[in-house]
Structures are given as structure tokens and as C-alpha cells.
Scaffold this active site. Structure first.
Site, PDB file in Angstrom:
ATOM      1  N   TYR A 150       0.821  -1.210   0.000  1.00  0.00           N
ATOM      2  CA  TYR A 150       0.000   0.000   0.000  1.00  0.00           C
ATOM      3  C   TYR A 150       0.854   1.259   0.000  1.00  0.00           C
ATOM      4  O   TYR A 150       1.897   1.308   0.641  1.00  0.00           O
ATOM      5  CB  TYR A 150      -0.909   0.015   1.230  1.00  0.00           C
ATOM      6  CG  TYR A 150      -1.837   1.206   1.255  1.00  0.00           C
ATOM      7  CD1 TYR A 150      -3.008   1.196   0.512  1.00  0.00           C
ATOM      8  CD2 TYR A 150      -1.519   2.342   1.983  1.00  0.00           C
ATOM      9  CE1 TYR A 150      -3.844   2.296   0.511  1.00  0.00           C
ATOM     10  CE2 TYR A 150      -2.356   3.449   1.986  1.00  0.00           C
ATOM     11  CZ  TYR A 150      -3.521   3.415   1.245  1.00  0.00           C
ATOM     12  OH  TYR A 150      -4.348   4.509   1.235  1.00  0.00           O
ATOM     13  N   TRP A 167       1.017   5.703  -1.703  1.00  0.00           N
ATOM     14  CA  TRP A 167       0.657   6.650  -2.760  1.00  0.00           C
ATOM     15  C   TRP A 167       1.716   6.733  -3.848  1.00  0.00           C
ATOM     16  O   TRP A 167       1.460   7.266  -4.921  1.00  0.00           O
ATOM     17  CB  TRP A 167       0.419   8.038  -2.171  1.00  0.00           C
ATOM     18  CG  TRP A 167      -1.006   8.256  -1.818  1.00  0.00           C
ATOM     19  CD1 TRP A 167      -1.786   7.462  -1.019  1.00  0.00           C
ATOM     20  CD2 TRP A 167      -1.841   9.333  -2.269  1.00  0.00           C
ATOM     21  NE1 TRP A 167      -3.056   7.999  -0.935  1.00  0.00           N
ATOM     22  CE2 TRP A 167      -3.109   9.149  -1.675  1.00  0.00           C
ATOM     23  CE3 TRP A 167      -1.637  10.448  -3.074  1.00  0.00           C
ATOM     24  CZ2 TRP A 167      -4.177  10.022  -1.894  1.00  0.00           C
ATOM     25  CZ3 TRP A 167      -2.691  11.318  -3.277  1.00  0.00           C
ATOM     26  CH2 TRP A 167      -3.948  11.098  -2.698  1.00  0.00           C
TER      27      TRP A 167
END
Ligand SMILES: Nc1nc2c(c(=O)[nH]1)N[C@H]1C(S)=C(S)[C@@H](COP(=O)(O)OP(=O)(O)OC[C@H]3O[C@@H](n4cnc5c(=O)[nH]c(N)nc54)[C@H](O)[C@@H]3O)O[C@H]1N2
Ligand SMILES: Nc1nc2c(c(=O)[nH]1)N[C@H]1C(S)=C(S)[C@@H](COP(=O)(O)OP(=O)(O)OC[C@H]3O[C@@H](n4cnc5c(=O)[nH]c(N)nc54)[C@H](O)[C@@H]3O)O[C@H]1N2
Ligand SMILES: [Mo]
Length: 749
Positions: free
Chosen positions: A113, A115
Site C-alpha cells: 500500500y 501513494w
């Protein structure tokens, strides 16, 4: 690469900006002229890209190279050995093959996970997932830290994926400006957060719209522990964190008992109101959820709650709920309850009325654009079907084989031997970092690709240096945005950094999977291919794009897909005729009572929205020992933990500032700027007191973003709130992060 490039525009999660280079260095940035309110975040870029904390060469932990069970204990404290790329890649490929042969692909966790960075091709997560898919698969993760509780709950209530709701079923800013009379914002609509959007936001519009709302006399009500959660000028109702559901129930009770509920809408468009009303009025549990009852819990007086109910019932009202509100224990409830409240007002399906989620959380929400899609790097199919709710990473690593519940399913955690992380920083983003540190000692091998020596890279075994977007060519394009960018390579890769794609291509070659992974394409071939597909898609939508060479020359194109004409009124068709345009819920209507959820049999979440006191809040027993509620919002000056090392160099920046009300500061004899220790039973960190009336008494706010760096006693020296936050799922429905359910105490150092 030539040593000098002309100054070109690129894009990022925080928007477009011009980069100034000189002699293969980034020396400055300038605002992108068409952006009415550019973010200041790029200012730190020159210092960050060339920072000493860049990973220069492939690095492998000494204890791991030497092998042996006990070497795992050294993870995070060991030294790294730098190796030539070929050797490091040989070792990495052989280790992947060993783990796959001995334990199977179901022992690899590749959820990874994070960005990462903007850019459609060099998106680290897409890259690692494609690579692991062609390698036979991996245990993945579902949903996000941002909105896991919402992603589980909203489909039960509205019959659609939360992301679809968010992007395609919300009132756009121009509609709100034209029709909304009262904007009721639980958790605010935060301009600091709307600087950012996944893949970029080119026109930062939120501030502009709020100026417009103020001019037009729209009532704006910020229901949040921090006044700064909404642009200045809104009325502030400083709610106690974690109690929004109780406050909403108080409003609902006022509506019901004063007969201000839109019965016709309830009858036509919802199911199960009666069973909810029996709870609301106290018939089912003996407790009427009156405004007085709510006031005792949420800290907003009953009179204000009643007044708000009257205003909402007599004006065109849009209720918005920030994502932060569901990042808490039972975070599913405020999202469900807000939908119920909006249904009671009967304005769902009217322009500027009803319910909206996540305005301001990211910049793209509420922008009126035609959403085109496309430009996606194909990840392929994952032969391993096992996944975890994303925030259950430490639970999984610590409890192989253990059963857990998730949205009506009983599952078991996989036995993970190898963790592959590319494009995220779990030692920034996960809760209870001391626990995560234990969890990260379980697997046999941890592989990380990173541009910087983050707290996660330091706790890995194999660290492969990745380029930043300025060191490679890409295409930029985001949901909720009208722009298309060519993202030029501006400087040579720093040190020996390589693109994630190049690293995975080399690993795939060593594993005999090169053709499957690359399809014979170079990076540039992929860019041309993805762009070509996108051109076909836009052409089908009546937009002619130039060829790639011309896009390179032009640098950016504003596609004709933004404007008030693309705004729509969500749920209008459904409202007009729910039989003809039903929702995809079991009843075809908005589910105020869900048989599906009731059948799960979870006591924390019966079949209708309800208030359950969290384990940690200002009304709990624990508050006698830890009397301050910690909220940990996103940092205003950057994106999460990105470029942190350059921020940390700025005088006074670290440890981070914790906002505290003057009443709580004086009770602890704190002066503004004092160094403090923030602690609870899970951990401790240093911070600097920032005394302010913008936060309600009893609540303190420490943004995320610092790189976890504990001293010899285990106290984090940088001010990372996640040494304090709790690592428990929101509920068995969403199993999301409950970071905001945290009590602490503060002392002066
Ligand atoms: N207490 C608390 N904790 C929270 C939250 C909260 O509200 N409170 N919010 C949560 C939320 S919503 C989120 S989204 C998470 C965010 O957490 P993350 O998304 O993990 O945070 P980032 O710092 O954006 O991590 C991205 C990493 O990718 C690296 N990177 C950038 N580009 C590239 C690339 O091209 N290749 C590779 N290999 N790496 C790259 C960056 O250097 C950075 O280390 O935090 C969560 N944590
Ligand atoms: N500049 C910048 N912008 C960002 C990001 C970033 O890192 N930097 N990250 C992006 C990401 S990944 C995400 S997910 C979004 C997150 O967007 P959000 O989740 O909306 O934002 P947060 O900053 O986590 O929290 C907003 C506010 O919620 C309030 N709050 C906390 N708990 C409660 C509660 O129980 N009730 C109420 N009513 N209010 C509460 C706090 O006062 C906090 O300031 O932001 C995005 N935008
Ligand atoms: Mo997020």
C-alpha cells in the site's frame, strides 16, 4: 540526457508545477500559471530530490546475507552492505524463487500500500502487482487507509462501490454554489487536504468555491474538533472526536419528534426506517436519542443541535462527511447515519441537497469533469485469491493462520514469508508502530524499492534504489482533472537509482519471465502504447489528441472535459422513479435497515446505524489516565511522509508541532514551542507544543508524516503520531484503520 534541460512543467499528486534545472540538478520550482491556487509543496523538491538520504546503491542487510533465524531480530538495527546491481538482482531473484518453491506464492505479501508518485506508467504499485502476478501471484490487500470503512459500508446502503459514489454520484461545486443553502460539514472540508489528489489536481478550486459560498451567504457549519478544518468564516461546532454519530442521532431525533421528517421520501426511496426509528426513539433499547442525550456525548449543547435540525429541515442542505470521521472505531456508523439523516430530510436527488463524502479530502472530489478513464498499465490477473483488509497487515504477520471476520466473511490470515513493498511507507502510515516493528520481524525476507532511506527501507533486508518522477519520462492524468501531461525526464537518475519497471524487468529476466512481464516493450514502447490506447478512447469521446511526439512538445493539454455543463444531480433519476431506476441494494432503495448486515450478527453493528461508545474517547474510563484525544490529520506542508528528510532539515520542523488548547496547555504548564513527550500505553513520541484556540479543549492534533525514528528508550524523536495510535479494525464490517480513536497524555520535557 543532456546536462541542461529547458524548464518544463510536470505534474504530481499535489498538482502541476514548472521545474527549473541547471547542470543536471533541480534548482527550483515555479507555479503552473493556469492553477488559480497552486500548492506550496513543490518548494521543498530541490532539497528533497538531491538529499543525502537518497538510496544511492542496491543495499542488502548484513545479518540477512549471513542468514539464520536470529538475524531477523536485527531488522532495523543492522547495517547494510552495498552491492553492484547485477549481484543484488541475482540475490533478489533467487530469494523470490526459493520462497515460491518452498512456500508457494500464497506466502508472498505484495499488497504494498502507498501513494508512490504520480505518472500513469511508472506507478510503483501497478509495477509491483504486475510483476508479482506474472511470478505466480501474491497475497494482496483491499480498500485503503483513506476509506476502508466507507468502502465496506456504502455498498450496503447505496448499492454501489464507494469510489463510484465519490466520483460519479456527488454534487459538483457549481451545483452546490447554485443550490445549497446550508452546508453541514462533519470533519470539515479542508483546503490543506484538497491541495492533493491521486495523480494530481491541476486547478486547486476549493478555496475559490468557499469564497463564492461566503459571498452568496451560504450557511457553512464546520462540525469538527479543529476550526481550521474548513476555510475561515464557517460556524464552528467543536464536536468531541468519535461522537459524530451521536450528534447526528440527536439531530435525527429532533426531526422525528417535531415531525420534520420527509415521510414521502422515506416511504418511496428507503427501506427499514421504522426499525431505525424504534431505536432512535428508544423503543428498542429504552434510550431516546434526544438532543439532550446527544449533547452529553458529543459536547455540543442540545439547543445548538435543535437549531441545526431546524435549519437543515427548512433549507436546501448538503451534509458532507470527511473521510477522517470513518478512520475511527465504528467509523462505518457516521457514514451510514449521515445517509440516514439526509434521507430523513428528503433532499437526496435534489440539486445541492442530500449527502456527500470526502469533499476537500482530495482535490478532485466535487470537480465537474467528464471522467474518461484509460491510461492504465495492465496488472494482469493474480492467481492467488487471498487478500487482507489493507490495515490488517500487522495482524496478519503476527497471526499466521488465525481466523478473522470481514464484512460477513470468516477468513484466515496467510502465513507470510516474504514481504515486497514498492511505493509506500508503512512505518509512516500504519498504526501502533511498535507493534508493526514486531510484525516486520516475522517474515524471512522484506524487499523494498525506495528513492529514500525511509523508516521502512531501514527495516527491510533488500533495498533497491528507485528513481523519482523527475528522473524518468511518463504521462500524467488524474480522475477529477481535465489535464493531460507529458512528464519529461528532467535530470539523470540520482546515484544508481533505476525505474521500478527496469528493476522488475531485470528480475523477470532472471526468473525466466521477461517476455510475460515486458511483452517485449521498453519503457518508451509502453508509453507509446498506453498513449495510443488513450487516443482511441478520447477519439470515441469526440476529442482528437495529437501524437506522442507532439504531446512531448506541447508538454500539457487541457482536455475539453471540465465545466459546469458536466455537473450532474446525483440520485435524481432514482428519486423521480425508484421503481424504474432502482439502486443495486437488495431492496433497490437506500437501506436504513440492512438485512444483510443484520444477518452478519455483529453486535457492534446491528442492522441500522447506531451509536456505540468507542473503547477510547473522552467519555471512557481510560480518559482518567490519558485525558487528551489525539487526532492525527494529514500534513499541510507535504504529502504523507514524502520528502520528509528535507522537511526535517528545516530549523524547528522536528519533532512535529502538536496543537493544544490553552486550557490544556496551562494545566500542564506548557508554553508555546515547548518540547513535550506525548505518550500512552502503546508508545511515546516527542513533539513541540503549539498552543491554539483553533482546537477544542481535550483534543490535541499531531499530523502524520514524520519518519519513525525511536531513541534507545523507544521514544520516537520525530513526532510520528502512529507510535500512539491503535491498531484495531474499525469494526468487522470494514476492518479499516481506526487511527483517530486514540487517547494520550502530554508532559513537558
Ligand atoms: N495516524 C494516522 N495515520 C495515517 C493516516 C491518518 O489519518 N492518521 N492516514 C492514512 C492514509 S489515508 C494514507 S493514504 C497513508 C499514506 O501512507 P503512504 O502512502 O505509505 O505514504 P507516502 O509517504 O505517500 O508513501 C509513499 C512512498 O513511496 C515512495 N515513492 C515515491 N515514488 C516512488 C517510486 O516511483 N517508486 C518507488 N519504489 N517508491 C516511490 C515515497 O518516497 C514514499 O516513501 O497514511 C495513513 N496513515
Ligand atoms: N496536504 C496534504 N493533503 C492530503 C494528504 C497529505 O498527506 N497532505 N493526504 C491525502 C489523503 S491520502 C487522504 S486519505 C486525505 C484525508 O482527508 P481527511 O480524512 O478528510 O483528512 P484528515 O486530515 O485526516 O482529517 C481532517 C480533520 O478531521 C478531524 N477529525 C478527526 N477525527 C474526527 C471526528 O471524530 N469527528 C470530526 N467531526 N472530525 C474529526 C480532524 O480535526 C482533522 O483535522 O487527505 C489527502 N490530502
Ligand atoms: Mo489516504
Amino acid at each position: 540526457m543532456t546536462s541542461k534541460t529547458e524548464n518544463r512543467v510536470t505534474t504530481s499528486h499535489w498538482g502541476a508545477f514548472r521545474i527549473l534545472t541547471d547542470d543536471n540538478r533541480i534548482v527550483g520550482t515555479e507555479a503552473f500559471a493556469p492553477d488559480p491556487h497552486p500548492s506550496a509543496i513543490p518548494g521543498i523538491l530541490p532539497a528533497a530530490v538531491h538529499h543525502a538520504s537518497r538510496v544511492a546503491r542496491p543495499s542488502i542487510r548484513r545479518g540477512w546475507l549471513q542468514g539464520g533465524e536470529r538475524a531477523r531480530e536485527l531488522r532495523g538495527r543492522d547495517e547494510f552492505v552495498e552491492l553492484p546491481w547485477d549481484e543484488a538482482l541475482d540475490i533478489t531473484a533467487a530469494e523470490l524463487q526459493r520462497v515460491i518453491a518452498e512456500h508457494g506464492n500464497g506466502s508472498i505479501f505484495g499488497g504494498s500500500y502507498g501513494w508512490a508518485s504520480a505518472g500513469r506508467f511508472h506507478h510503483a504499485l501497478g509495477q509491483v502487482h504486475r510483476f508479482l502476478n506474472v511470478s505466480g501471484g501474491y497475497v494482496s490487500s483491499v480498500a485503503s487507509y483513506s476509506t476502508a470503512a466507507a468502502q465496506a459500508m456504502v455498498p450496503h446502503v447505496f448499492g454501489m462501490h464507494f469510489l463510484k459514489f465519490m466520483w460519479a454520484w456527488q454534487n459538483a461545486w457549481p451545483t452546490i454554489a447554485q443550490h445549497t443553502q446550508t452546508l453541514v460539514m462533519f470533519g470539515g472540508i479542508n483546503p490543506k487536504n484538497s491541495q492533493v489528489s491521486m495523480g494530481g489536481v491541476t486547478h486547486h478550486e476549493t478555496d475559490g468555491w468557499f469564497r463564492e459560498f461566503a459571498r452568496s451567504g451560504m450557511r457553512r457549519i464546520n462540525i469538527s474538533p479543529q476550526s481550521t478544518d474548513t476555510p475561515a468564516g464557517a460556524d464552528w461546532l467543536p464536536v468531541i472526536p468519535g461522537t459524530d454519530t451521536a450528534m447526528m442521532l440527536g439531530i435525527a431525533h429532533a426531526l422525528e419528534s417535531e415531525d420534520r421528517v420527509d415521510r414521502a421520501f422515506i416511504e418511496r426511496c428507503t427501506t427499514g426506517y421504522d426499525r431505525f426509528a424504534s431505536y432512535l426513539l428508544g423503543q428498542s433499547d429504552g434510550v431516546a436519542k434526544t438532543p439532550e442525550w446527544a449533547a452529553e456525548i458529543c459536547g455540543i449543547d442540545a439547543e445548538s443541535i435543535r437549531k441545526l435540525a431546524h435549519t437543515m429541515a427548512s433549507t436546501r442542505t448538503l451534509i458532507t462527511v470527511a473521510w477522517s470521521v470513518q478512520r475511527a472505531q465504528n467509523g462505518e456508523q457516521p457514514f451510514w447515519m449521515a445517509a440516514t439523516l439526509a434521507a430523513m430530510l428528503g433532499q437526496i436527488g435534489l440539486p445541492g441537497g442530500g449527502i456527500g463524502y470526502g469533499y476537500g479530502a482530495i482535490g478532485g472530489v466535487g470537480v465537474s469533469v467528464k471522467r474518461l478513464g484509460g491510461l492504465t498499465f495492465p496488472q494482469g490477473d493474480n492467481p492467488v485469491t487471498d487478500s487482507i483488509p489493507v490495515a490488517r497487515i500487522a495482524d496478519m504477520l503476527l497471526n499466521p493462520g488465525k481466523p478473522y471476520d470481514f464484512n460477513g466473511e470468516r477468513r484466515n490470515y496467510a502465513d507470510i514469508r516474504l514481504v515486497y513493498w514498492c511505493g509506500g511507507n508503512p512505518f509512516h502510515h500504519h498504526q501502533d508502530l511498535n507493534r508493526l516493528q514486531q510484525a516486520f520481524r516475522q517474515p524471512e525476507t522484506v524487499i523494498v524499492h525506495e528513492p529514500w532511506w525511509t523508516a521502512t527501507a531501514k527495516r527491510a533486508d533488500i533495498v533497491l534504489p528507485a528513481t523519482t518522477p523527475y528522473e524518468r519520462e511518463d504521462i500524467g492524468r488524474a480522475m477529477g482533472d481535465s489535464y493531460l501531461f507529458h512528464m519529461p525526464q528532467l535530470i539523470d537518475p540520482l546515484g544508481e537509482a533505476r525505474d521500478d519497471y527496469a528493476i522488475f524487468s531485470e528480475l523477470a529476466r532472471r526468473m525466466g519471465l521477461e517476455q510475460e512481464f515486458t511483452l517485449g516493450r521498453s519503457s518508451e514502447d509502453w508509453l507509446l502504447h498506453l498513449y495510443d490506447e488513450f487516443r482511441q478512447l478520447t477519439r470515441a469521446n469526440g476529442i482528437d489528441l495529437p501524437d506522442f511526439e507532439e504531446l512531448r512538445r506541447r508538454n500539457w493539454i487541457d482536455l475539453p472535459v471540465r465545466g459546469a455543463e458536466f455537473a450532474q444531480t446525483p440520485f435524481a433519476e432514482f428519486r423521480d422513479n425508484p421503481e424504474a431506476a432502482p439502486l443495486q441494494t437488495p431492496s433497490g432503495r437506500i437501506e436504513i435497515f440492512s438485512e444483510t448486515i443484520a444477518d452478519f450478527g455483529y453486535d457492534e453493528c446491528p442492522g441500522h446505524p447506531c451509536w456505540r461508545a468507542p473503547d477510547e474517547w473522552l467519555g471512557s474510563e481510560l480518559a482518567t489516565r490519558y485525558p487528551l484525544h489525539l487526532v492525527s490529520p494529514q500534513p499541510g506542508d507535504k504529502l504523507h511522509s514524502q520528502m520528509e528528510s528535507a522537511i526535517a532539515d528545516q530549523p524547528g520542523a522536528r519533532p512535529g508541532a502538536i496543537e493544544i488548547n490553552p486550557v490544556d496547555a496551562s494545566a500542564r504548564e506548557l508554553g508555546d514551542g515547548d518540547l513535550v513527550t506525548v505518550f500512552n500505553e502503546r508508545g511515546a513520541c516527542r513533539a513541540r507544543a503549539h498552543i491554539s484556540d483553533d482546537i477544542r479543549p481535550g483534543v490535541v492534533s499531531l499530523p502524520t508524516g514524520a519518519w519513525f525514528d525511536p531513541d534507545s528508550e523507544g521514544t520516537d524523536t520525530q513526532g510520528n503520531p502512529n507510535v500512539l495510535t491503535r491498531d484495531l479494525g474499525t469494526s468487522r464490517i470494514g476492518q479499516g484503520s481506526s487511527a483517530h480513536t486514540t487517547l494520550v497524555e502530554i508532559t513537558r520535557l
